[in-house]
Design an enzyme around this catalytic site. Structure first.
Site, PDB file in Angstrom:
ATOM      1  N   ASP A 122      -1.346  -3.430  -6.775  1.00 43.66           N
ATOM      2  CA  ASP A 122       0.042  -2.984  -6.674  1.00 43.66           C
ATOM      3  C   ASP A 122       0.917  -4.031  -7.353  1.00 43.66           C
ATOM      4  OD1 ASP A 122      -0.540  -0.661  -5.222  1.00 43.66           O
ATOM      5  OD2 ASP A 122      -0.322  -1.661  -3.291  1.00 43.66           O
ATOM      6  N   ASP A 138       0.460   5.511  -7.205  1.00 51.46           N
ATOM      7  CA  ASP A 138       1.230   5.852  -6.007  1.00 51.46           C
ATOM      8  C   ASP A 138       2.430   6.738  -6.356  1.00 51.46           C
ATOM      9  OD1 ASP A 138      -0.523   4.244  -4.547  1.00 51.46           O
ATOM     10  OD2 ASP A 138       0.815   2.496  -4.621  1.00 51.46           O
TER      11      ASP A 138
END
Length: 175
Positions: A122, A138
């Site tokens: 991330d 995401d």
């Protein structure tokens, strides 16, 4: 299966490959440029690039549950493939195809990370609202899930989704 349906499924596959590639390339550059570095401010106090190795799900829940996430991703992907395969070739279902391809691409993008690294890379962070760090996959899943909800609530009627039933045509005609 008619020729147009085959072409649509090929387009679905090509779109998925492109989306997965975009996700993986973005993560490659995040690892290359952001790992072991301080966060990089894009818009001061609002948005930054912040490297994080997420071993859980959204908001860091279920840390270390790799096999659970792989199982869930496999179930979601099988369901999506089934729906795309069963969907009739009609213009009204193209939005459904696109939405499901985005969900599948996000699932595969994060699945690749889990299998390869045991975590998901991330790197996008909205510091203004202290939103959890996330990635391109995401974004695909989140926006497509919202789109799918809108399609199911406001666009498609129950009869539009009858192709998903396991009941035979003879049984449906008895209603």
């Amino acid at each position: 299966m008619n020729k147009k349906k085959v072409i649509l499924l090929i387009v679905d596959f090509v779109l998925a490959v492109l989306l997965i590639a975009a996700d993986q390339i973005s993560k490659y550059f995040a690892v290359l440029k952001l790992k072991n570095q301080p966060p990089y401010s894009v818009v001061d106090g609002v948005f930054e690039l912040h490297y994080l190795e997420n071993r859980g799900a959204a908001f860091g829940m279920l840390q270390g549950q790799k096999f659970f996430f792989i199982f869930i991703a496999a179930v979601i992907l099988c369901t999506i493939v089934y729906v795309l395969w069963k969907a009739p070739y009609q213009k009204m279902y193209i939005k459904l195809h696109i939405t499901l391809v985005f969900i599948a691409s996000g699932a595969v993008g994060n699945l690749i990370d889990r299998v390869r690294y045991d975590y998901v890379v991330d790197f996008l962070y909205f510091s203004l609202i202290n939103f959890p760090v996330f990635n391109v996959a995401d974004i695909y899943v989140t926006l497509a899930a919202i789109s799918l909800a809108v399609l199911l609530i406001f666009v498609y009627k129950e009869s539009d989704l009858e192709f998903l039933t396991f009941r035979t045509k003879k049984f449906r005609d008895l209603k």
